[in-house]
Scaffold this active site. Structure first.
Site, short mmCIF file in Angstrom:
data_model
loop_
_atom_site.label_atom_id
_atom_site.label_comp_id
_atom_site.label_asym_id
_atom_site.label_seq_id
_atom_site.Cartn_x
_atom_site.Cartn_y
_atom_site.Cartn_z
N PRO A 147 0.79 -1.24 0.00
CA PRO A 147 0.00 0.00 0.00
C PRO A 147 0.82 1.29 0.00
CG PRO A 147 0.02 -0.94 2.20
CD PRO A 147 0.83 -1.87 1.33
N CYS A 148 2.15 1.20 -0.16
CA CYS A 148 2.95 2.42 0.01
C CYS A 148 2.59 3.50 -1.01
CB CYS A 148 4.44 2.10 -0.04
SG CYS A 148 4.95 1.18 -1.49
N GLN A 149 2.09 3.11 -2.19
CA GLN A 149 1.74 4.11 -3.20
C GLN A 149 0.24 4.40 -3.27
OE1 GLN A 149 3.88 5.96 -5.04
NE2 GLN A 149 5.44 5.00 -3.76
#
Lengths: 293, 354
Positions: free
Chosen positions: A237-239
């Protein structure tokens, strides 16, 4: 590994976001996740809430609304041989060019022929007993089937049509797709668990075949599902917040205003780029966005 | 024209129109196996008594995909969260302590099936099925859990009661599509009526009913969806079993709707099979229109099919001839095995987290 371990702690113990930042940052508070999830369940009947493993329940979410799941989503071919479908799927979107632009850098470049009917590895799901001769506990498959031969009295059921045999003409797979709330990144997070055409679990390697090749190495990882504690394929989910922010801006640039309960409809569009072969139309009626305008 | 009609009649009477039903394919979620293993250790201990579980199916199976009966991770939970589009099926897991016990159960599997079939027939005759239509679709799961190796030997049965002679559909297959028997407005009323029935059941804390009744007015063709219980009460008020009202003029038509996981254009799915037995026993009509209800986000209910079926008289002592043990991957009668060690073994989990 250490970093991922810390991040997994972060998901559970990081401070909970309380004030709404979905338009500014593309993030959700847990309350907003529940609101958006309710709307998804309401509009798209294949999604439902799950409680998961009680020991893994997150206290910043209601007990009955821990995560969202849609089961048995068809996936008919492997991503590596269907990469050309990505562009078409995205072009269908509301935002026109902006959708394509968002994903232009995510187009898989190479097309490889991958046989779509690889046998499941023995370690995942054996169709019959294994044949280890050195193992007294586990009988030989043929011995076992023979031992059943005496009483096949329900075999002569002419009115049943079996799923195997001539009906299973397509080598399809199916996926359970779930969406959890990631408290570290303050966004929803997607998890996939796949089955072969016989309903047997897929190995992680097999599941990765269904991820677009650009993502399979980078943004997609195999990790324990936070509420099921079983390894799933997950889109990191970092982006997500960044991409969602872009999505929301382009949606609103057409003069419309996005409500937070519509967040997950857009979020699922994001999925289609990473998992092009999963039939996301099956999970969400995209008219739902238009209806709720 | 006469020749054509005669042709149809011949086809209808031929054995080709005997109904066949698309079977369920079992699909077990990995969490189910872990829950079973945990319960074996913490609760069942050495007990091999049957334990109630809940399976799930939906009526939106896409073409080419086998209809699934899912054993979900939440199958053991008594706290239910119902979804109007997922139908809950009551089942029982018989977990054996040893492989020898498992083999013994397999040897007795006919009596297990017979017992379950008797329960289904008892629920049909008592009227319990009208109050809870899910009782018609029970399932059995035989298991042996090897907790050291994290392998599970298992065998599903989806019991179906067989009538004395096979059910016959008198509608030719090319007229199975809903549009052959219903107008657009009627199809819309069917869809919204059944949705409302399911949603109000879920809002009242119940599972969505996998069967429903439909009344089509002889006067204006309007279509109304009713619960089975309501339909039974309403039908008892009419003088004739075929729906003729007291003055004998209006021939309103009662029909049976069944949530159908199947997706074949020419065949009903497995749930329809017991539904026809139910209707034979309880509806007291020689012939009935059955709607195999299928619904998807994109296509609506256009893949649903409907046909007129000749019902049968089922004597109270008629043999039930239950069938339904799932074939294994070789297409033979036999158990299946799944090795979950890569998911459930804590040592291997630690490795795979790297």
């Amino acid at each position: 590994m250490a970093l991922r371990f810390l991040l997994s702690l972060g998901d559970k113990y990081a401070p909970v976001l309380r004030s709404s930042k979905f338009k500014e940052e593309g993030q959700l508070t847990p309350d907003e996740f529940v609101v958006a999830g309710q709307q998804l369940v309401h509009m798209c009947g294949t999604w439902s809430w799950e409680t998961g493993d009680k020991k893994s329940a997150r206290d910043y979410l209601p007990a009955q609304h821990q995560f969202l799941i849609t089961r048995k989503v068809p996936c008919r071919m492997r991503a590596k041989i269907s990469s050309q479908s990505v562009e078409r799927d995205i072009d269908d979107g509301e935002g026109g060019d902006s959708w394509t632009l968002t994903h232009a850098d995510q187009m898989p470049a190479k097309e490889e022929d991958v046989p779509d009917a690889q046998p499941a590895p023995k370690a995942t799901a054996a169709p019959v007993f294994d044949d280890d001769d050195d193992d007294d506990d586990v009988p030989d498959a043929d011995d076992y089937l023979t031992s059943l031969g005496a009483q096949r009295n329900d075999d002569n059921d002419a009115a049943s049509l079996e799923p195997q045999g001539k009906l299973a003409v397509e080598k399809h797979r199916t996926y359970d797709v779930s969406i959890t709330y990631d408290n570290w990144y303050k966004t929803p997070r997607v998890w996939l668990y796949g089955y072969d055409e016989y309903g047997r679990p897929l190995s992680s390697e097999q599941m990765l075949e269904d991820i677009s090749s650009d993502h399979a190495d980078k943004t997609v990882t195999v990790e324990n599902h936070p509420h099921l504690n079983i390894p799933h394929v997950s889109i990191h989910p970092c982006q997500h917040a960044h991409v969602m922010k872009t999505f929301i801006d382009s949606y609103e640039s057409t003069g419309r205003s996005l409500r937070v309960d519509q967040y997950l409809f857009l979020f699922i569009k994001l999925l289609s780029a990473v998992i092009p072969t999963i039939d996301y139309d099956f999970t969400v009626d995209m008219d739902a966005i238009k209806i709720s305008d | 024209m006469v020749t054509d009609a005669g042709h149809y009649y011949f086809a209808v009477c031929g054995s080709t129109m005997q109904m066949r039903f698309q079977t369920f394919q079992s699909s077990v979620e990995p969490l189910f196996w872990r829950e079973l293993a945990d319960r074996k250790l913490d609760q069942f201990m050495l007990s091999d008594a049957p334990v109630p579980i809940t399976g799930l199916f939906s009526c939106n199976t896409q073409a080419g995909i086998p209809p699934s009966l899912i054993a979900p991770g939440s199958a053991f939970s008594s706290e239910r969260q119902f979804n109007p589009n997922m139908f809950a099926v009551p089942g029982a897991v018989h977990n054996c302590n040893t492989l020898e016990d498992f083999k013994q159960r397999v040897a007795e599997k006919s009596s297990l099936l017979e017992e379950c079939a008797k329960q289904i027939m008892a629920d049909i005759r008592s009227g319990a099925v009208e109050r809870d239509p899910a009782l018609l679709q029970r399932f059995i799961l035989l298991t042996f859990a090897d907790l050291k190796k994290h392998t599970f030997v298992y065998w599903f049965a989806f019991p179906a009661l067989q009538p004395p002679t096979p059910f016959i559909a008198t509608t030719p297959a090319d007229q199975f599509p809903l549009s052959s028997a219903f107008s657009e407005a009627q199809i819309h009323a069917l869809q919204s009526g059944y949705k409302q029935l399911r949603v109000s059941a879920v809002e009242a804390g119940h599972a969505p009913p996998p069967m429903f009744a439909v009344l089509r007015s002889a006067v204006d063709g309007s279509v109304v969806v009713r619960s089975l219980a309501d339909a039974m009460a309403a039908r008892q008020q009419t003088t004739a079993a075929d729906g003729t009202t007291a003055d004998g003029t209006a021939q309103d038509e009662w029909m049976l709707g069944v949530a159908d996981a199947g997706n074949l254009a020419d065949n009903a799915g497995w749930t329809v099979r017991n539904a026809l037995m139910y209707a034979s026993v309880r509806w007291n009509v020689p012939q009935l229109r059955v709607i195999c209800y299928r619904e998807a986000a994109k296509t609506g209910i256009s893949t649903s099919i409907s046909m007129l079926v000749n019902l049968q008289t089922i004597a109270s002592d008629a043999p039930l001839n239950p069938t339904g043990w799932e074939k294994n991957l070789r297409g033979a009668a036999g158990a299946r095995v799944v090795d979950m060690s890569n998911l459930l073994d804590s040592n291997r989990l630690a490795e795979s987290a790297v």
